[in-house]
Design an enzyme around this catalytic site. Structure first.
Site, PDB file in Angstrom:
ATOM      1  N   HIS A  74       0.463  -8.046  30.032  1.00  0.00           N
ATOM      2  CA  HIS A  74       0.726  -8.807  31.254  1.00  0.00           C
ATOM      3  C   HIS A  74       0.244 -10.242  31.050  1.00  0.00           C
ATOM      4  O   HIS A  74      -0.918 -10.473  30.707  1.00  0.00           O
ATOM      5  CB  HIS A  74       0.013  -8.165  32.441  1.00  0.00           C
ATOM      6  CG  HIS A  74       0.505  -6.785  32.752  1.00  0.00           C
ATOM      7  ND1 HIS A  74       0.139  -5.689  31.987  1.00  0.00           N
ATOM      8  CD2 HIS A  74       1.338  -6.324  33.719  1.00  0.00           C
ATOM      9  CE1 HIS A  74       0.727  -4.609  32.480  1.00  0.00           C
ATOM     10  NE2 HIS A  74       1.464  -4.959  33.521  1.00  0.00           N
ATOM     11  N   ASP A 117       4.307   3.261  32.997  1.00  0.00           N
ATOM     12  CA  ASP A 117       4.385   1.858  33.401  1.00  0.00           C
ATOM     13  C   ASP A 117       3.002   1.292  33.730  1.00  0.00           C
ATOM     14  O   ASP A 117       1.969   1.915  33.460  1.00  0.00           O
ATOM     15  CB  ASP A 117       5.371   1.682  34.556  1.00  0.00           C
ATOM     16  CG  ASP A 117       4.872   2.280  35.873  1.00  0.00           C
ATOM     17  OD1 ASP A 117       3.681   2.668  35.969  1.00  0.00           O
ATOM     18  OD2 ASP A 117       5.674   2.345  36.826  1.00  0.00           O
ATOM     19  N   SER A 118       2.977   0.109  34.309  1.00  0.00           N
ATOM     20  CA  SER A 118       1.713  -0.578  34.596  1.00  0.00           C
ATOM     21  C   SER A 118       0.818   0.189  35.557  1.00  0.00           C
ATOM     22  O   SER A 118      -0.394  -0.024  35.591  1.00  0.00           O
ATOM     23  CB  SER A 118       1.994  -1.974  35.167  1.00  0.00           C
ATOM     24  OG  SER A 118       2.785  -2.724  34.278  1.00  0.00           O
TER      25      SER A 118
END
Length: 202
Positions: A74, A117-118
């Site tokens: 990120h 995912d995140s």
């Protein structure tokens, strides 16, 4: 992390890939020599017709790929520290694809992949990928590529509604091993993720 969710998502993605439109299955297989398709130059047509043809040829190729997600970074310049601390950046998962190199040594693939995912939720993605490849003359086995993927994904926070996701692609390859990555653009505290995976051709 729920490994059963990953396995289930991969199975569903594989089933979708195996039951894609009959137009893909009806295209005759092309000859293969040393990992490269023996093809005539691409037929004339509009962009959509060329895309469908390339997807069809990749689908009928005997060459296969394994995808292993390795990192989701990120962008630190676009996120608060609190958000970064709460996000998962180890996207455990797996994927499968069929690929070919065309008469210009460019890479085409159809693939399905599922990963965490995140937010540590399973995210499936499937699509078509294309990269223009550069082969350094004095570096045998090396390829460098840049291109795009036209894909569909689905996320937990959107109730797994299918979402279109066109993205850029770049890769560094040595023989059958490739490190491939994309950048997912976004706004502050949303998106702006560098997603990287390993691709093994077999």
């Amino acid at each position: 992390m729920n490994y059963k969710d990953i396995i289930n998502a991969c199975i569903l993605s594989g089933v979708f890939l195996l039951h894609s439109p009959s137009a893909l299955a009806d295209t005759p297989s092309v000859g293969v020599s040393k990992g490269q398709e023996s093809l005539q130059p691409a037929a004339e047509g509009n962009l959509w017709q060329r895309l469908i043809r390339n997807v069809s040829l990749a689908w009928n190729s005997p060459h296969q790929e394994l995808y292993i997600p390795v990192n989701t970074w990120h962008n630190r310049w676009t996120y608060d520290d609190e958000k970064i601390a709460s996000y998962n950046e180890r996207p455990w998962g797996v994927g499968y694809g069929k690929y070919r190199y065309d008469e210009d040594n460019n890479w085409h693939s159809v693939y399905a992949m599922a990963f965490m995912d995140s937010h540590n939720r399973v995210e499936p993605i499937l699509g078509y990928g294309y990269q223009k490849m550069w082969i350094p003359g004095e570096r045998e086995g090396w390829r460098f590529g840049a291109g795009f993927t036209a894909s569909i994904t689905a996320r937990y926070e959107y109730h797994y509604i299918p979402l279109p996701l066109p993205l850029p692609l770049i890769s560094i390859e040595y023989n059958r091993l490739s490190l491939q990555t994309t950048y997912i653009p976004g706004t502050y505290n949303n998106g702006n993720v560098l997603f990287t995976w390993i691709r093994w051709q077999f």
